[in-house]
Design a protein around this motif. Structure first.
Motif, short mmCIF file in Angstrom:
data_model
loop_
_atom_site.label_atom_id
_atom_site.label_comp_id
_atom_site.label_asym_id
_atom_site.label_seq_id
_atom_site.Cartn_x
_atom_site.Cartn_y
_atom_site.Cartn_z
N THR A 145 0.82 -1.22 0.00
CA THR A 145 0.00 0.00 0.00
C THR A 145 0.85 1.27 0.00
N PRO A 146 1.95 1.35 0.78
CA PRO A 146 2.82 2.54 0.68
C PRO A 146 3.38 2.74 -0.74
N LEU A 147 3.66 1.64 -1.43
CA LEU A 147 4.10 1.73 -2.83
C LEU A 147 3.00 2.30 -3.71
N ALA A 190 0.55 6.72 -6.98
CA ALA A 190 -0.56 7.67 -7.13
C ALA A 190 -0.05 9.11 -7.22
N PHE A 191 0.90 9.46 -6.35
CA PHE A 191 1.47 10.81 -6.39
C PHE A 191 2.25 11.04 -7.68
N LYS A 192 2.95 10.02 -8.14
CA LYS A 192 3.79 10.16 -9.33
C LYS A 192 2.95 10.38 -10.59
N VAL A 193 1.81 9.66 -10.70
CA VAL A 193 0.99 9.78 -11.92
C VAL A 193 -0.12 10.82 -11.78
N GLY A 194 -0.21 11.44 -10.60
CA GLY A 194 -1.21 12.49 -10.40
C GLY A 194 -2.60 11.99 -10.11
N ALA A 195 -2.71 10.76 -9.59
CA ALA A 195 -4.02 10.21 -9.24
C ALA A 195 -4.37 10.64 -7.81
N ILE A 196 -4.78 11.89 -7.70
CA ILE A 196 -5.07 12.49 -6.39
C ILE A 196 -6.54 12.91 -6.35
N ALA A 197 -7.23 12.50 -5.30
CA ALA A 197 -8.63 12.87 -5.12
C ALA A 197 -8.71 14.22 -4.43
N LYS A 198 -9.05 15.26 -5.19
CA LYS A 198 -9.22 16.58 -4.61
C LYS A 198 -10.65 16.73 -4.10
N PRO A 199 -10.83 17.40 -2.97
CA PRO A 199 -12.18 17.53 -2.39
C PRO A 199 -13.16 18.19 -3.35
N ARG A 200 -14.34 17.54 -3.52
CA ARG A 200 -15.44 18.11 -4.29
C ARG A 200 -16.63 18.34 -3.36
N ASP A 232 -8.57 6.38 -12.85
CA ASP A 232 -8.13 7.19 -11.71
C ASP A 232 -7.25 8.35 -12.14
N ILE A 233 -6.58 8.20 -13.28
CA ILE A 233 -5.70 9.27 -13.77
C ILE A 233 -6.45 10.23 -14.68
N TYR A 234 -7.23 9.66 -15.63
CA TYR A 234 -7.81 10.49 -16.70
C TYR A 234 -9.32 10.67 -16.59
N GLU A 235 -9.99 9.99 -15.65
CA GLU A 235 -11.46 10.04 -15.52
C GLU A 235 -12.11 9.75 -16.87
N LEU A 236 -12.07 8.52 -17.29
CA LEU A 236 -12.53 8.07 -18.59
C LEU A 236 -14.03 8.24 -18.76
N ASN A 237 -14.46 8.24 -20.02
CA ASN A 237 -15.87 8.34 -20.36
C ASN A 237 -16.65 7.13 -19.84
N LYS A 279 -9.07 17.28 2.27
CA LYS A 279 -7.76 17.56 1.69
C LYS A 279 -7.45 16.53 0.61
N PRO A 280 -6.55 16.84 -0.33
CA PRO A 280 -6.20 15.90 -1.40
C PRO A 280 -5.63 14.59 -0.84
N ILE A 281 -6.11 13.47 -1.38
CA ILE A 281 -5.68 12.14 -0.92
C ILE A 281 -5.40 11.26 -2.14
N PRO A 282 -4.27 10.52 -2.15
CA PRO A 282 -3.98 9.62 -3.27
C PRO A 282 -5.08 8.55 -3.40
N ARG A 283 -5.39 8.16 -4.64
CA ARG A 283 -6.53 7.26 -4.83
C ARG A 283 -6.21 6.03 -5.68
N MET A 284 -5.07 5.44 -5.48
CA MET A 284 -4.73 4.23 -6.22
C MET A 284 -4.41 3.06 -5.29
N GLY A 285 -5.06 3.03 -4.14
CA GLY A 285 -4.82 1.92 -3.21
C GLY A 285 -5.21 0.57 -3.79
N GLY A 286 -6.04 0.60 -4.83
CA GLY A 286 -6.44 -0.64 -5.48
C GLY A 286 -5.25 -1.42 -6.04
#
Length: 346
Positions: A19-21, A26-36, A94-99, A43-50
């Protein structure tokens, strides 16, 4: 039992230590969940724990089939190829928010591969009528695809609070494992034990306050895998269980998704449009904290799983105990809400 325990522990350890990896990726590829506006985090949280859940499950699965080929080769190919397709779909989403339509088509493709490789709903027994059943031979592939795609999206939709999807998926996997032990189908038991281990290994990082989200990388993969293992363990043969049992085990995401579809349809909104009408949102809006809401939904999911086991074993005493537990859960929740209201008045 040793095999099941090994599968669970190995998946748990891999998910926990990777999970730390996943956070770094997530930070490297910009997969960050910004508050909506509809989100619960501030606050922004990485979202690639999957990634960790996928690695925990897939590495364990590959190790198990290497040293103990528990499923035939064709079915192995279906599970592995389908899982990788769903994983990479979630990864890029998670990176591009696909259609949404594109995601839906790819999910259908992944489910079709599983069905064409022999993992299908061939028979469905009729609840409460003993061994009565009807064949789905003509419609087995479409029925399987609908089931897999439906559960994949249902689990994705409940991923709205810290630890909710991971915990509910763990409970569903453990319930399916217990049912699969009853049927005696070893592959389904190993798969569900592996999935439960991977989910629980990720949960310490994801429970409130979460330091990482699973993202679509995790939620769609969990839904896909739960759907496939339920077919292997429950829906494949008429002597094993009914569709009713499988729906009970996965009841929380299924019912929440069904109500979401009806709600959006009646409001004239697109079915896949996000909103704050899900059950977990409603609990929070009623005054529950995130932890209270999540634990409450864990309880509901657990009761549904126990109900499925009770109905499967046709145990009247077990059914009574389950409903007694449901009553206690309702009582303590009402008490907690009453206390919350009094504190607000003061």
């Amino acid at each position: 039992m040793a095999l099941y325990l090994i599968a669970f522990v190995l998946a748990f350890l891999i998910a926990f230590f990777t999970t730390p990896l996943a956070k770094k990726v997530a930070f490297k590829v910009g997969a960050i969940a910004k508050p909506r506006k509809r989100d619960m985090h501030k606050k922004p949280i990485p979202r690639m724990g999957g990634i960790a859940i996928f690695l925990g499950f897939m590495i364990t699965y590959l190790v198990v089939i290497k040293y103990m080929p528990i499923i035939d080769t064709k079915q192995n190919i279906g599970i592995i190829v389908g899982s990788f397709i769903i994983f990479f779909l979630g990864f890029f989403d998670d990176i591009y928010e696909l259609n949404a339509k594109l995601k839906f088509l790819i999910q259908i493709a992944a489910a079709s591969i599983v069905a064409l490789c022999g993992i299908r709903i061939n028979f469905i027994s009729i609840p409460f009528l003993g061994d009565s059943f009807f064949s789905t031979t003509v419609f087995s592939i479409p029925a399987t695809v609908i089931w897999i795609v439906g559960i994949t999206n249902a689990v994705n939709l409940i991923d709205g609070l810290d630890g909710l999807a991971a915990g509910v998926s763990s409970i569903a996997a453990l319930s399916l494992m217990a049912l699969s032990i009853s049927t005696g189908y070893v592959p389904a038991v190993v798969l569900t034990a592996t999935l439960a281990g991977a989910c629980i290994g990720f949960l310490p990082y994801n429970f409130n306050p979460a330091s990482i989200f699973m993202g679509d990388t995790g939620s769609t993969f969990l839904g896909f895998t739960l759907a496939v293992t339920s077919i292997l363990g429950l829906l494949k043969g008429y002597t094993m269980a009914t569709i009713f049992i499988a729906v009970l085990v996965l009841g929380l995401p299924i019912f929440d998704t069904a109500f979401a579809i009806i709600r959006r349809f009646l409001a004239g909104k697109p079915i896949m449009s996000p909103d704050r009408g899900h059950l977990h949102h409603r609990l929070v809006d009623k005054g529950y904290s995130q932890k209270q809401a999540v634990v409450t939904l864990y309880g509901i999911s657990g009761i549904l799983g126990l109900s499925a086991i009770a109905f499967f074993n046709r145990s009247i005493k077990f059914v009574f105990i389950v409903f007694l537990m449901m009553g206690f859960l309702l009582y303590f929740n009402m008490k907690a809400m009453s206390s919350h209201d009094k504190n607000n008045e003061n």
